[in-house]
Design a protein around this motif. Structure first.
Motif, PDB file in Angstrom:
ATOM      1  N   ASP A  31      50.076  44.385  33.530  1.00 18.53           N
ATOM      2  CA  ASP A  31      48.782  44.981  33.184  1.00 18.53           C
ATOM      3  C   ASP A  31      47.892  43.972  32.470  1.00 18.53           C
ATOM      4  OD1 ASP A  31      49.489  47.398  34.302  1.00 18.53           O
ATOM      5  OD2 ASP A  31      49.749  48.452  32.394  1.00 18.53           O
ATOM      6  N   ASP A  34      46.472  41.497  34.952  1.00 19.05           N
ATOM      7  CA  ASP A  34      45.426  42.132  35.761  1.00 19.05           C
ATOM      8  C   ASP A  34      44.123  42.256  34.975  1.00 19.05           C
ATOM      9  OD1 ASP A  34      47.187  42.369  37.875  1.00 19.05           O
ATOM     10  OD2 ASP A  34      47.555  44.518  37.578  1.00 19.05           O
ATOM     11  N   LEU A  35      44.238  42.700  33.732  1.00 16.32           N
ATOM     12  CA  LEU A  35      43.046  42.850  32.894  1.00 16.32           C
ATOM     13  C   LEU A  35      42.414  41.492  32.582  1.00 16.32           C
ATOM     14  CD1 LEU A  35      44.140  45.654  30.404  1.00 16.32           C
ATOM     15  CD2 LEU A  35      42.493  45.835  32.276  1.00 16.32           C
ATOM     16  N   GLN A  37      42.468  38.862  34.467  1.00 11.39           N
ATOM     17  CA  GLN A  37      41.773  38.433  35.680  1.00 11.39           C
ATOM     18  C   GLN A  37      40.450  39.183  35.830  1.00 11.39           C
ATOM     19  OE1 GLN A  37      44.057  38.813  39.271  1.00 11.39           O
ATOM     20  NE2 GLN A  37      42.529  37.784  40.509  1.00 11.39           N
ATOM     21  N   ASP A  38      40.476  40.502  35.621  1.00  8.02           N
ATOM     22  CA  ASP A  38      39.245  41.293  35.698  1.00  8.02           C
ATOM     23  C   ASP A  38      38.222  40.810  34.675  1.00  8.02           C
ATOM     24  OD1 ASP A  38      40.335  42.839  37.701  1.00  8.02           O
ATOM     25  OD2 ASP A  38      40.630  44.619  36.458  1.00  8.02           O
ATOM     26  N   ALA A  39      38.675  40.557  33.455  1.00  9.30           N
ATOM     27  CA  ALA A  39      37.767  40.122  32.392  1.00  9.30           C
ATOM     28  C   ALA A  39      37.161  38.755  32.711  1.00  9.30           C
ATOM     29  CB  ALA A  39      38.504  40.081  31.055  1.00  9.30           C
ATOM     30  N   VAL A  41      36.665  37.462  35.685  1.00  6.29           N
ATOM     31  CA  VAL A  41      35.690  37.640  36.775  1.00  6.29           C
ATOM     32  C   VAL A  41      34.390  38.211  36.213  1.00  6.29           C
ATOM     33  CG1 VAL A  41      35.180  38.955  38.869  1.00  6.29           C
ATOM     34  CG2 VAL A  41      37.399  37.831  38.621  1.00  6.29           C
ATOM     35  N   LYS A  42      34.497  39.241  35.369  1.00  2.36           N
ATOM     36  CA  LYS A  42      33.299  39.831  34.755  1.00  2.36           C
ATOM     37  C   LYS A  42      32.560  38.802  33.902  1.00  2.36           C
ATOM     38  CE  LYS A  42      35.062  44.533  34.701  1.00  2.36           C
ATOM     39  NZ  LYS A  42      35.551  45.647  33.886  1.00  2.36           N
ATOM     40  N   THR A  67      36.932  45.871  29.150  1.00  2.00           N
ATOM     41  CA  THR A  67      37.722  46.031  30.374  1.00  2.00           C
ATOM     42  C   THR A  67      38.972  46.846  30.077  1.00  2.00           C
ATOM     43  OG1 THR A  67      36.892  43.916  31.199  1.00  2.00           O
ATOM     44  CG2 THR A  67      38.885  44.780  32.233  1.00  2.00           C
ATOM     45  N   HIS A  71      39.881  50.563  31.605  1.00  2.00           N
ATOM     46  CA  HIS A  71      41.124  50.795  32.343  1.00  2.00           C
ATOM     47  C   HIS A  71      42.004  51.829  31.652  1.00  2.00           C
ATOM     48  CE1 HIS A  71      40.092  47.249  34.687  1.00  2.00           C
ATOM     49  NE2 HIS A  71      40.971  47.665  35.559  1.00  2.00           N
TER      50      HIS A  71
END
Length: 158
Positions: A31, A34-35, A37-39, A41-42, A67, A71
């Motif tokens: 988790d 994943d977070l 990576q999302d952060a 990208v944002k 983020t 989630h």
């Protein structure tokens, strides 16, 4: 901010970002990754709006915190460490983590208290910085820290 500058800054902060999110995700490495990576990208998408004031880490952590909260909206907080332990044993939690009991106790805290505790004690941010990252007042951060500490003491029987 150029792509190269963003990459250099992100690489410098990547370990701290993953550690922060690992704590927020109570030791769940998948988790947290994943977070992260999302952060990232944002952050990259928003990097044109970043004003270089020497606070890239705080800016990145604010994005990561938001983020995480977005989630976590669909997740529930555990009532007890035993409930968290049961879930962790049936899920693929990172059981080799050195501070597993702390992560299980953190899982019982509401996300805002967990964030305050993590930012203050594990990432070393001041109350003022936490207020900025979490978009709350300093008084709110102090209350979240106090409540979080009290709950952790009770859960961990300190």
């Amino acid at each position: 901010m150029t792509r190269e500058v963003f990459i250099a800054l992100a690489e410098r902060e990547q370990e701290a970002l993953r550690g922060f999110l690992l704590a927020l995700c109570c030791g769940n490495k998948s988790d947290a990754d994943d977070l992260a990576q999302d952060a990232l990208v944002k952050a990259y998408v928003s990097s044109a709006g970043y004003q270089d004031k020497g606070h890239f880490r705080s800016w990145l952590f604010k994005i990561a915190h938001n983020t995480f909260l977005n989630h976590k909206a669909g997740c529930r907080t555990m009532e007890s460490i035993d409930e968290a332990r049961t879930l962790a044993s049936t899920a693929a939690a990172d059981s080799s983590f050195e501070h597993q009991d702390l992560y299980l106790a953190l899982r019982t805290l509401p996300p805002k208290e967990r964030s305050a505790i993590t930012l203050y004690y594990l990432s070393g941010y001041s109350i003022k910085e936490i207020a900025s990252i979490t978009a709350t007042s300093e008084d709110a951060v102090k209350k979240q820290l106090s409540r979080g500490r009290d709950k952790l003491k009770e859960k961990l029987k300190l």
